[in-house]
Scaffold this active site. Structure first.
Site, short mmCIF file in Angstrom:
data_model
loop_
_atom_site.label_atom_id
_atom_site.label_comp_id
_atom_site.label_asym_id
_atom_site.label_seq_id
_atom_site.Cartn_x
_atom_site.Cartn_y
_atom_site.Cartn_z
N CYS A 105 -5.46 5.99 1.26
CA CYS A 105 -5.18 4.95 0.25
C CYS A 105 -6.12 3.76 0.35
O CYS A 105 -6.16 2.93 -0.56
CB CYS A 105 -3.72 4.51 0.35
SG CYS A 105 -2.59 5.87 0.00
N HIS A 141 -2.93 -2.21 -3.23
CA HIS A 141 -2.67 -0.76 -3.32
C HIS A 141 -1.21 -0.57 -3.76
O HIS A 141 -0.31 -1.26 -3.28
CB HIS A 141 -2.91 -0.12 -1.96
CG HIS A 141 -2.45 1.29 -1.89
ND1 HIS A 141 -2.86 2.23 -2.80
CD2 HIS A 141 -1.60 1.91 -1.03
CE1 HIS A 141 -2.28 3.39 -2.50
NE2 HIS A 141 -1.51 3.22 -1.44
N ASN A 170 1.98 6.13 -6.70
CA ASN A 170 0.87 5.96 -5.77
C ASN A 170 -0.19 7.03 -6.04
O ASN A 170 0.01 8.21 -5.75
CB ASN A 170 1.41 6.08 -4.33
CG ASN A 170 0.33 5.86 -3.28
OD1 ASN A 170 -0.85 5.80 -3.59
ND2 ASN A 170 0.75 5.78 -2.03
#
Ligand SMILES: CC(C)(COP(=O)(O)OP(=O)(O)OC[C@H]1O[C@@H](n2cnc3c(N)ncnc32)[C@H](O)[C@@H]1OP(=O)(O)O)[C@@H](O)C(=O)NCCC(=O)NCCS
Length: 332
Positions: A116, A256, A286
């Site tokens: 990520c 994020h 996500n």
């Protein structure tokens, strides 16, 4: 002589059409819309459907759109970097495939694996090609087809992830605009808490690994949650302090998008109000390396030249970091 810096001169995103809603997930695993919404902030995610559709498909779309909107000749692109943990295949690199399909014939290209935080790593690396003075046009892509490694029988992970891609163009900066500072970190001792067991050289694919469902992302959610909150906030606070920025000086936090509660905690620690936090987790979930460029794309029309942005991420590895960007252009 003043040091050359890099600036983002365009951003473009791509998300597939199919929407996987919380309601649909209710039919797949023991969960409900209320739990998912209150614990994560996610309402739906996009899923790339169809045979032989890999991550590159989305990266190509984002990159093509970016070249078009910035009037860039693909032959002028010198480097293509793709951050991804779901490459089309172990090799060649997904960036090679993207570069070929967009006609970036004069570039070299490679992938970055930092989960990520991949986009932040790629952005920093891409900037350094510009800063060194050796390159003038670098394409940075963050793209992941998380649906290819998500276990839709595991309710603790399948609710979180979606598919998408985002791309930015980096060019030499004017004045004090562009990528100003970066703090990037990793800690490999985080491996047990977030990883994919099989499919690599330690446990190559076999009947046994498939039967044991080892080709899916495994996560200990609450441990990852705690590390994410602490490290994302620490890195953001550190980059702000190092550059003399207070909460009021920050126009946008670009976090994020893993969990709304992690984002809220990071913003709180930085002294940045919710109105200055980019958020699209409710629509995309996500998307791993794609979350930050997708946020920039969604909010591009609200960004003004000179705005101070803090980009912050945390991911598998563990990897994390924060980058200070002075936005380089007004809405077009
Ligand atoms: C995964 C995550 C949403 C779980 O939320 P949480 O508040 O930590 O929840 P817990 O894991 O403590 O589980 C609480 C309960 O909810 C249950 N639960 C888990 N997933 C559920 C779901 N989809 N629906 C309903 N209940 C669920 C658990 O089984 C547990 O039940 P129990 O108390 O009876 O054992 C959260 O930990 C998280 O977001 N972690 C970080 C994720 C992340 O950032 N990952 C990517 C790294 S970039």
């Amino acid at each position: 002589m003043e040091k050359i810096k890099a600036m983002i001169t365009g951003v473009q995103g791509y998300v597939p059409e199919y929407r996987l809603t919380n309601k649909e997930l209710e039919k797949m695993v023991e969960t409900n819309d209320e739990w998912i919404t209150s614990r994560t902030g996610i309402k739906e995610r996009r899923i790339l459907k169809g045979e032989n559709q890999g991550t590159s498909v989305m990266g190509i779309e984002a990159a093509k759109g970016l070249l078009e909107k910035t009037n860039t000749d693909p032959k002028d692109i010198e480097v293509v970097i793709c951050a991804t943990v779901t490459p089309d295949m172990p090799f060649p690199a997904t960036a090679n495939i993207i570069a070929d399909k967009i006609g970036a014939k004069n570039s070299f290209s490679f992938d970055i694996s930092a989960a990520c935080s991949g986009f932040l790593y790629a952005l920093q690396l891409g900037s350094q090609f510009i800063e060194s003075g050796t390159h003038k046009k670098v394409l940075v892509v963050g793209a992941d087809k998380m649906s290819s490694i998500v276990d839709y029988k595991d309710r603790t992970t399948c609710i979180l992830f979606g598919d998408g891609a985002g791309a930015v163009l980096l060019e030499p900066a004017e004045g004090d605009l562009g990528i100003r500072d970066a703090i990037l970190r990793s800690d490999g001792s985080g491996e047990p808490f977030l990883h994919m067991k099989a499919g690599g050289s330690r446990r190559p694919a076999s009947h046994e690994t498939v039967e044991a469902r080892e080709h899916y992302a495994y996560q200990e959610g609450s441990t990852v949650f705690k590390f994410a909150v602490t490290n994302m906030a620490d890195a953001s606070a550190e980059v702000m302090e190092r550059n003399g920025l207070k909460g009021d000086d920050v126009a946008w936090l670009v976090p994020h998008q893993a969990n709304k509660r992690i984002i809220d905690a990071t913003a709180n620690r930085m002294g940045v109000g919710p109105e200055k936090v980019m958020m699209n987790i409710e629509r995309y979930g996500n998307t791993t390396a794609a979350t930050i460029p997708l946020c920039l794309w969604d909010y591009e029309k609200q960004l003004k030249k000179g705005d101070n942005l803090i980009l912050a991420a945390f991911g598998g590895g563990f990897t994390w970091g924060a980058i200070y960007v002075k936005w380089a252009y007004d809405p077009k």
